[in-house]
Design an enzyme around this catalytic site. Structure first.
Site, PDB file in Angstrom:
ATOM      1  N   VAL A  12       0.820  -1.218   0.000  1.00 39.80           N
ATOM      2  CA  VAL A  12       0.000   0.000   0.000  1.00 39.80           C
ATOM      3  C   VAL A  12       0.856   1.271   0.000  1.00 39.80           C
ATOM      4  O   VAL A  12       0.502   2.274  -0.633  1.00 39.80           O
ATOM      5  CB  VAL A  12      -1.003  -0.006   1.186  1.00 39.80           C
ATOM      6  CG1 VAL A  12      -0.295   0.061   2.535  1.00 39.80           C
ATOM      7  CG2 VAL A  12      -2.013   1.125   1.054  1.00 39.80           C
ATOM      8  N   ASP A  13       1.993   1.246   0.685  1.00 40.61           N
ATOM      9  CA  ASP A  13       2.802   2.462   0.814  1.00 40.61           C
ATOM     10  C   ASP A  13       3.352   2.934  -0.532  1.00 40.61           C
ATOM     11  O   ASP A  13       3.258   4.114  -0.874  1.00 40.61           O
ATOM     12  CB  ASP A  13       3.954   2.233   1.803  1.00 40.61           C
ATOM     13  CG  ASP A  13       3.454   1.819   3.178  1.00 40.61           C
ATOM     14  OD1 ASP A  13       2.390   2.322   3.589  1.00 40.61           O
ATOM     15  OD2 ASP A  13       4.102   0.985   3.831  1.00 40.61           O
ATOM     16  N   SER A  14       3.932   2.004  -1.302  1.00 41.76           N
ATOM     17  CA  SER A  14       4.486   2.411  -2.601  1.00 41.76           C
ATOM     18  C   SER A  14       3.375   2.748  -3.594  1.00 41.76           C
ATOM     19  O   SER A  14       3.543   3.594  -4.467  1.00 41.76           O
ATOM     20  CB  SER A  14       5.417   1.322  -3.158  1.00 41.76           C
ATOM     21  OG  SER A  14       4.726   0.117  -3.367  1.00 41.76           O
ATOM     22  N   CYS A 100      20.049  -3.619   1.436  1.00 45.43           N
ATOM     23  CA  CYS A 100      19.242  -3.601   0.223  1.00 45.43           C
ATOM     24  C   CYS A 100      18.987  -2.163  -0.231  1.00 45.43           C
ATOM     25  O   CYS A 100      19.039  -1.851  -1.426  1.00 45.43           O
ATOM     26  CB  CYS A 100      17.921  -4.326   0.473  1.00 45.43           C
ATOM     27  SG  CYS A 100      16.863  -4.399  -0.971  1.00 45.43           S
ATOM     28  N   GLY A 124       7.976   4.019  -0.913  1.00 43.13           N
ATOM     29  CA  GLY A 124       6.953   4.134   0.120  1.00 43.13           C
ATOM     30  C   GLY A 124       7.530   4.184   1.523  1.00 43.13           C
ATOM     31  O   GLY A 124       6.848   3.869   2.487  1.00 43.13           O
ATOM     32  N   CYS A 200      13.897  -7.687   2.405  1.00 39.52           N
ATOM     33  CA  CYS A 200      13.659  -6.660   1.406  1.00 39.52           C
ATOM     34  C   CYS A 200      13.345  -7.259   0.039  1.00 39.52           C
ATOM     35  O   CYS A 200      14.218  -7.859  -0.593  1.00 39.52           O
ATOM     36  CB  CYS A 200      14.933  -5.828   1.330  1.00 39.52           C
ATOM     37  SG  CYS A 200      14.940  -4.620   0.075  1.00 39.52           S
TER      38      CYS A 200
END
Length: 389
Positions: A12-14, A100, A124, A200
């Site tokens: 959702v964040d990105s 990462c 994000g 990651c």
């Protein structure tokens, strides 16, 4: 119109980061990084990369932005996975997420973005960026995200000024609840998707199985050290070297309480995975000895073997995001510091000596693990970091 390449992870964040960049008038491209091929060690129901990739594609479709999957698994293996195996083998505890960001997202991925004509990359991450200028010289400041529960600045503690100059953090000013609300309002498929807990961009990994690909199981003894042992009664000198040293154990200091499959599979402060019961309080790993393949444990989270006042960072493993604030030999400075993600910031003093940087905390810290990163802040600005020696 400036171009932004967004690292769409399928979360959702990105997704919201991409939407916000678009809303701000950027020309947005979405890229999904495929960093892993080996499904035998990922818990596929938990976080399969294929589902994430599809979710990322559907978000791009909804937003009407170009989308592409790029395969970075070769770079990820050589720069992150091989490093992880080596660190665990040497009895250290690496942080692949920090690595990462430094090696993949804001190096390899950033270069790919630039080859697509990008002015910036956006992620994000819950961080903020500020820019100040003095005599034409720009300084980029990495600040904590406003949502203190989600602040991810620690994971970016190894990036540099040039990388930071090219990154946007669209969700850094928002609370997680606001991010989900925006996603829901825009009808993005990821609005209610739960956060992934994995490595990651790899997914949720069964770490022991993952490590056993390269590191062979090797049965050894688990030795319990009593909290009242003499080793803890020695008066700790006030000099910074002494405060940064770990306890050196011998098998004769305690009693054998079980067996383990390999000291390199365990880390300081670990409680799960020991599979030894029958003690009044749970057992915690206080030290691992990979050379002799022994794990030392103690009962309860207040066991003195878990605590230490300070730590050391060798000179070649010190990283200053704010190079202008770098300490010279003989200098010291008070900062706030943390040794793991989501740990509250603690008062600490940094001492730059000839051979190393010492970080001495006001209060003893639990489970200081070699190979992890210590990061130091001035209020909410991340100033620098280093690998704990």
């Amino acid at each position: 119109m400036k171009r932004v390449v967004v690292g769409l992870s399928g979360g959702v964040d990105s997704s919201v980061a991409a939407y916000l960049c678009q809303k701000q008038g950027y020309d947005v491209i979405g890229l999904f990084m495929k960093n892993w091929h080996d499904d035998s060690v990922t818990i596929s129901e938990e976080c399969p990369w294929l589902d994430d990739s599809n979710d990322a594609m559907m978000v791009a479709e909804k937003l009407g932005i170009p989308f592409q999957t790029i395969d970075l698994s070769e770079e990820y293996k050589s720069r992150i996975v091989d490093y992880m195996f080596k660190e665990y083998q040497n009895g250290r505890t690496p942080n692949p997420d920090v690595l990462c960001n430094r090696e993949i997202k804001f190096d390899v991925f950033l270069k790919i973005a630039e080859s697509l004509g990008a002015d910036y990359v956006a992620t994000g991450h819950y961080c903020r960026k500020n820019i100040t200028e003095d005599n034409g010289q720009k300084t980029y400041h990495l600040l904590s995200g406003l949502d203190q529960n989600k602040d991810q600045s620690y994971f970016l503690c190894q990036i540099n000024q040039e990388q930071l100059s090219k990154i946007l953090f669209p969700v850094g000013e928002l609370q997680k609840s606001e991010v989900r609300q925006i996603a829901a309002e825009q009808g993005l498929i990821t609005a209610d998707k739960r956060d992934s807990q994995g490595l990651c961009f790899v997914g949720k990994v069964k770490l022991p199985e993952f490590l056993q690909q390269q590191l062979k199981p090797k049965t050894g003894q688990v030795v319990e050290i009593d909290a009242n042992h003499e080793i803890y009664k020695q008066k700790i000198s006030k000099d910074i070297e002494s405060q940064s040293q770990k306890h050196l154990y011998q098998a004769s200091y305690g009693k054998v309480v079980g067996e383990h499959p390999g000291a390199h599979f365990f880390t300081k402060g670990q409680r799960k995975g020991l599979n030894i019961g029958g003690t009044p309080e749970p057992l915690f790993v206080v030290e691992t000895d990979v050379k002799n393949n022994i794990i030392y444990v103690g009962q309860g989270k207040s066991h003195p073997g878990l605590y230490r006042n300070g730590l050391k960072v060798l000179n070649h493993e010190i990283h200053w995001l704010r190079e202008d604030l770098k300490l010279n030999i003989g200098e010291q400075q008070n900062y706030l510091a943390r040794i793991r993600y989501r740990q509250p910031l603690e008062n600490a003093t940094l001492y730059q000596k000839e051979n190393a940087l010492y970080v001495i905390f006001e209060n003893p810290q639990t489970a200081i693990a070699e190979g992890q990163f210590v990061a130091w802040y001035n209020n909410d600005e991340l100033i620098g970091s280093g690998v704990i020696n």
